[in-house]
Design a protein around this motif. Structure first.
Motif, PDB file in Angstrom:
ATOM      1  N   UNK A   1      13.735   1.802 -10.962  1.00 26.44           N
ATOM      2  CA  UNK A   1      14.862   1.458 -10.091  1.00 26.44           C
ATOM      3  C   UNK A   1      14.930   2.860  -9.178  1.00 26.44           C
ATOM      4  N   UNK A   2      15.000   2.527  -7.996  1.00 30.23           N
ATOM      5  CA  UNK A   2      15.111   3.707  -7.026  1.00 30.23           C
ATOM      6  C   UNK A   2      13.851   4.130  -6.356  1.00 30.23           C
ATOM      7  N   UNK A   3      12.830   3.225  -6.700  1.00 30.69           N
ATOM      8  CA  UNK A   3      11.459   3.169  -5.961  1.00 30.69           C
ATOM      9  C   UNK A   3      11.079   2.782  -4.637  1.00 30.69           C
ATOM     10  N   UNK A   4      10.010   1.780  -4.876  1.00 30.18           N
ATOM     11  CA  UNK A   4       9.611   1.250  -3.481  1.00 30.18           C
ATOM     12  C   UNK A   4      10.675   0.059  -3.343  1.00 30.18           C
ATOM     13  N   UNK A   5      11.026  -0.603  -4.289  1.00 28.96           N
ATOM     14  CA  UNK A   5      11.998  -1.663  -3.728  1.00 28.96           C
ATOM     15  C   UNK A   5      13.314  -1.197  -3.234  1.00 28.96           C
ATOM     16  N   UNK A   6      13.817  -0.037  -3.715  1.00 29.98           N
ATOM     17  CA  UNK A   6      14.806   0.593  -3.145  1.00 29.98           C
ATOM     18  C   UNK A   6      14.678   0.921  -1.464  1.00 29.98           C
ATOM     19  N   UNK A   7      13.607   1.318  -1.264  1.00 28.60           N
ATOM     20  CA  UNK A   7      13.221   1.979   0.017  1.00 28.60           C
ATOM     21  C   UNK A   7      13.364   0.630   1.109  1.00 28.60           C
ATOM     22  N   UNK A   8      12.688  -0.422   0.449  1.00 29.63           N
ATOM     23  CA  UNK A   8      12.732  -1.646   1.153  1.00 29.63           C
ATOM     24  C   UNK A   8      14.127  -2.178   1.514  1.00 29.63           C
ATOM     25  N   UNK A   9      14.776  -2.121   0.389  1.00 29.78           N
ATOM     26  CA  UNK A   9      16.342  -2.558   0.568  1.00 29.78           C
ATOM     27  C   UNK A   9      17.004  -1.790   1.868  1.00 29.78           C
ATOM     28  N   UNK A  10      16.993  -0.283   1.600  1.00 32.56           N
ATOM     29  CA  UNK A  10      17.321   0.499   2.639  1.00 32.56           C
ATOM     30  C   UNK A  10      16.929   0.008   4.025  1.00 32.56           C
ATOM     31  N   UNK A  11      15.686  -0.114   4.215  1.00 35.42           N
ATOM     32  CA  UNK A  11      15.180  -0.543   5.517  1.00 35.42           C
ATOM     33  C   UNK A  11      15.833  -1.735   5.986  1.00 35.42           C
ATOM     34  N   UNK A  12      15.821  -2.617   5.218  1.00 33.28           N
ATOM     35  CA  UNK A  12      16.506  -3.970   5.683  1.00 33.28           C
ATOM     36  C   UNK A  12      17.931  -3.860   5.960  1.00 33.28           C
ATOM     37  N   UNK A  13      18.684  -2.929   5.206  1.00 34.42           N
ATOM     38  CA  UNK A  13      20.167  -2.777   5.313  1.00 34.42           C
ATOM     39  C   UNK A  13      20.259  -2.147   6.502  1.00 34.42           C
ATOM     40  N   UNK A  14      19.267  -1.042   7.002  1.00 36.65           N
ATOM     41  CA  UNK A  14      19.745  -0.378   8.089  1.00 36.65           C
ATOM     42  C   UNK A  14      19.355  -1.054   9.549  1.00 36.65           C
ATOM     43  N   UNK A  15      18.464  -2.243   9.278  1.00 36.65           N
ATOM     44  CA  UNK A  15      18.138  -2.981  10.502  1.00 36.65           C
ATOM     45  C   UNK A  15      19.076  -4.226  10.235  1.00 36.65           C
ATOM     46  N   UNK A  16      20.131  -4.400   9.750  1.00 39.15           N
ATOM     47  CA  UNK A  16      20.871  -5.483   9.744  1.00 39.15           C
ATOM     48  C   UNK A  16      20.303  -6.807   9.243  1.00 39.15           C
ATOM     49  N   UNK A  17      19.280  -6.804   8.443  1.00 38.81           N
ATOM     50  CA  UNK A  17      18.506  -8.087   8.031  1.00 38.81           C
ATOM     51  C   UNK A  17      19.408  -8.850   7.251  1.00 38.81           C
TER      52      UNK A  17
ATOM     53  N   UNK B   1       0.939  -1.305  -0.189  1.00 40.85           N
ATOM     54  CA  UNK B   1       0.116  -0.131  -0.030  1.00 40.85           C
ATOM     55  C   UNK B   1       0.748   1.279   0.097  1.00 40.85           C
ATOM     56  N   UNK B   2       1.681   1.388   0.846  1.00 39.55           N
ATOM     57  CA  UNK B   2       2.508   2.442   1.055  1.00 39.55           C
ATOM     58  C   UNK B   2       4.155   2.450   0.640  1.00 39.55           C
ATOM     59  N   UNK B   3       4.723   3.030  -0.433  1.00 39.68           N
ATOM     60  CA  UNK B   3       6.021   3.180  -0.385  1.00 39.68           C
ATOM     61  C   UNK B   3       6.925   4.022   0.542  1.00 39.68           C
ATOM     62  N   UNK B   4       6.041   5.118   1.138  1.00 43.71           N
ATOM     63  CA  UNK B   4       6.523   6.051   2.197  1.00 43.71           C
ATOM     64  C   UNK B   4       5.403   6.541   2.791  1.00 43.71           C
ATOM     65  N   UNK B   5       5.377   6.521   4.148  1.00 49.17           N
ATOM     66  CA  UNK B   5       6.071   5.621   4.969  1.00 49.17           C
ATOM     67  C   UNK B   5       5.907   4.037   4.778  1.00 49.17           C
ATOM     68  N   UNK B   6       7.085   3.150   5.081  1.00 47.20           N
ATOM     69  CA  UNK B   6       6.852   1.826   4.973  1.00 47.20           C
ATOM     70  C   UNK B   6       6.306   1.206   6.120  1.00 47.20           C
ATOM     71  N   UNK B   7       5.585   0.074   5.821  1.00 47.77           N
ATOM     72  CA  UNK B   7       5.020  -0.749   7.077  1.00 47.77           C
ATOM     73  C   UNK B   7       6.309  -1.457   7.629  1.00 47.77           C
ATOM     74  N   UNK B   8       6.916  -0.679   8.430  1.00 47.85           N
ATOM     75  CA  UNK B   8       8.198  -1.300   9.135  1.00 47.85           C
ATOM     76  C   UNK B   8       7.986  -2.771   9.497  1.00 47.85           C
ATOM     77  N   UNK B   9       6.813  -2.855  10.490  1.00 39.86           N
ATOM     78  CA  UNK B   9       6.656  -3.938  11.200  1.00 39.86           C
ATOM     79  C   UNK B   9       6.255  -5.163  10.389  1.00 39.86           C
ATOM     80  N   UNK B  10       5.610  -4.838   9.424  1.00 38.47           N
ATOM     81  CA  UNK B  10       5.158  -5.967   8.503  1.00 38.47           C
ATOM     82  C   UNK B  10       6.441  -6.495   7.529  1.00 38.47           C
ATOM     83  N   UNK B  11       7.203  -5.479   7.251  1.00 39.16           N
ATOM     84  CA  UNK B  11       8.316  -5.904   6.257  1.00 39.16           C
ATOM     85  C   UNK B  11       9.320  -6.535   7.108  1.00 39.16           C
TER      86      UNK B  11
END
Length: 638
Positions: A569-585, A541-551
């Motif tokens: 390139x640079x859209x939703x998937x990139x934001x998800x990848x950034x979240x995963x990287x920041x959280x050390x997933x 549903x949202x590219x920003x803000x992301x549903x952190x808990x669900x992802x």
């Protein structure tokens, strides 16, 4: 097939230059018939081309194309031009996969010196060619004159005036044809339209004015100064042409764009004598010569395949309501409950559904003409004044107002609501109209909320969400065409900001969809289930803000996570990848893949065929899932 004995002998514009004026009139008649016959078999933009048949013949007969650069603004009207420039035998491939573009295209023909599809660019491009000639640019063939053909709708855009102002300052020989047909896609709005109407009303005065001006060069030197003063007095006594002359152009017109004798005389005269910028004001009728087009509200702007005799279009009955209509009805309903809801579009009331909104709430719909930059900042002012503006634009046209989105909306955190139509790949209009980039260019802006509807019911809820959202700008995107056929809600219910939804629970691999690829994901799951693979599916549903808990939950509970979106390139998937990287997933071995539009411009075809090229249909989703799970899974499923 129409009977076209003279047109059959025209293989290129050079063949026109040996014909008599009477023969050129016959060519125009045959060209109109051929244009109608061609578009009846393919569909496309009919009315604009029919309006410039005589003008097209006259321009190619007088000017030395392709040495002289003929630039069609927007180029909806270029079909007769294509027929005359060696592409007649391919016209039945128009707007089809592997066929001719519906617009001018540099890679298609040397007679298309500048590609188009967005409006108001032609004068700038013509000035560029003019100065390249002046500075000794030497392409093949060598540069000659530059001629821009721009409509009265397109000339309402600020970019056109920037170009006129610059060209008038440089004072180099070039030509602008103002094709005044009193409408672009929809009837024109604004002061420029009224100004051109006044010029038309003052036609007898204009004829006198230009008779004086034309005679001036033949007078003896001592008499010319007095004649100039008389001409200036007459010029300032009437509004006609004054604006263009003050910008530095020699103004001629208005003339009848369907009178071949007038066209040829004027074009030959300016071609022989001009040494400064010239603007020729030509009056035409969109859809000219074909009754069903002339009688249509849009003058035959965009047609499906049709019967030539009756004009009846061959439109398939939809299985579900179209997204545009769903948006319009949802906004009408919300506006009925909230008097602060207003709607703004840029010359696209029909295309965005706001014509329906205007019928219900006429005092709250604003068509700003072809002026996306102004439209965005106008919405910013409305929002700052306490209103709830919905800025409804195609994704491809919102690009034209991006600086205003950043500077006037985002930085000030103004709650402008952006309804982004034609998101994703749109089919026959090709790369110029694809909604590929809006997620990437909006989701990187601080404080912006970006949503995408997975189906028409979700779109209704997102309209309600936008109405209720006052904490900064918000955008929601949806594609062209009909919906998924889901059950529709009675009214929209605001969605909690930044919250996605689970669609189905599975194991090993999770697919996180953003937008209407969700339907293809569900088809892919049926195939995968038969192979023993049961993915978890979620709608972001949202590219920003992301549903952190669900992802983060999907990443924690699955060995692989795949995102899919109808964007670059640079859209939703990139934001998800950034979240995963920041959280050390990724440190824990998660396999992550992002399915996005490839880094190419995809040519025209059906939307399904375009998504095949993009590798984003159900079979490619199946392949992606099996690939990320590894060769063991492929063998097991086999």
């Amino acid at each position: 097939m129409p009977d076209t004995p003279l047109l059959d002998k025209v293989q290129s514009p050079a063949d026109l230059r040996g014909l008599t004026d009477a023969q050129l009139r016959q060519v125009a008649d045959e060209l109109r018939a051929e244009t109608i016959a061609s578009v009846s078999q393919t569909g496309g933009h009919l009315g604009a081309g029919l309006g410039v048949v005589e003008l097209t013949v006259a321009l190619h007969a007088v000017f030395d194309t392709p040495r002289d650069r003929l630039i069609w603004d927007v180029s909806h009207q270029c079909y007769p031009h294509k027929i005359l420039t060696g592409r007649r035998d391919r016209m039945r491939s128009l707007r089809q996969e592997g066929g001719l573009s519906g617009f001018t295209k540099r890679s298609e023909s040397p007679y298309d010196p500048f590609g188009a599809a967005h409006s108001s660019t032609s004068i700038s491009a013509a000035l560029g060619f003019t100065m390249a000639r002046e500075l000794g640019g030497a392409p093949d063939p060598a540069l000659g004159d530059a001629i821009a053909v721009i409509g009265d709708g397109a000339i309402s855009a600020g970019m056109a005036y920037e170009a006129l102002n610059n060209a008038g300052h440089l004072r180099k020989r070039m030509f602008v044809i103002l094709n005044d047909n009193e409408m672009s896609i929809a009837p024109p709005t604004g002061a420029m339209s009224s100004y051109l109407s006044r010029i038309y009303t003052d036609k007898p005065v204009q004829d006198l004015k230009h008779a004086v001006k034309g005679a001036l060069s033949y007078m003896p030197g001592p008499i010319q100064e007095g004649a100039r003063r008389a001409k200036d007095l007459l010029k300032h006594a009437t509004v006609g042409g004054t604006l263009f002359e003050e910008l530095g152009f020699n103004y001629i017109g208005p003339i009848d764009g369907h009178d071949m004798d007038q066209l040829l005389w004027v074009l030959r005269t300016v071609q022989a004598r001009a040494d400064e910028p010239v603007l020729i004001h030509v009056l035409t009728k969109k859809g000219k010569g074909y009754g069903p087009a002339e009688d249509a509200a849009d003058r035959g702007h965009a047609r499906a395949k049709f019967d030539v005799v009756t004009g009846k279009q061959q439109k398939a009955k939809p299985n579900a309501p179209g997204y545009t209509k769903v948006f319009a009805q949802a906004l009408i309903d919300e506006a009925g409950r909230d008097p602060n809801v207003v709607a703004v579009t840029a010359a696209m009331p029909d295309g965005t559904g706001l014509d329906l909104f205007a019928n219900a709430h006429p005092d709250r719909m604003f068509d700003v003409a072809i002026a996306e930059q102004h439209g965005v900042t106008f919405c910013a002012g409305l929002a700052a004044g306490g209103m709830k503006p919905f800025c409804a634009l195609y994704s491809t046209f919102l690009q034209r107002g991006y600086d205003q989105v950043v500077h006037d909306v985002a930085i000030q955190r103004l709650p402008v609501r952006f309804a982004i139509d034609r998101a994703g790949l749109v089919g026959a209009d090709g790369a110029t109209h694809a909604g590929s980039f809006d997620v990437a260019y909006l989701a990187n802006l601080p404080g912006f909320t970006v949503m995408a509807a997975a189906d028409e019911a979700e779109l209704v809820h997102m309209v309600a969400t936008a109405v209720a959202h006052d904490d900064g700008p918000i955008a929601f995107r949806y594609p062209r065409g009909e919906g998924e056929g889901v059950e529709m809600p009675e009214r929209g219910v605001p969605i909690e900001i930044g919250k996605g939804r689970m669609i189905r629970q599975g194991s090993r691999v999770a697919i996180l969809s953003f937008g209407t690829r969700l339907g293809e994901v569900q088809k892919a799951c049926e195939t995968l289930s038969a192979k023993g693979v049961t993915p978890t599916v979620a709608d972001a549903r949202f590219a920003k803000p992301l549903d952190r808990e669900m992802i983060l939950g999907l990443a924690r509970d699955h060995e692989a996570l795949i995102t899919i979106e109808e964007g670059a390139i640079g859209g939703f998937g990139s934001h998800v990848a950034q979240l995963l990287a920041d959280e050390g997933v990724f440190d824990h071995g998660l396999k992550f893949r992002s399915m996005v539009l490839p880094d190419i411009f995809i040519d025209q075809a059906s939307p399904a065929a375009m998504y095949n090229v993009a590798a984003m249909n159900a079979p490619q989703i199946v392949d992606k899932v099996l690939s990320v799970l590894g060769e063991d899974s492929r063998a097991q499923s086999a």
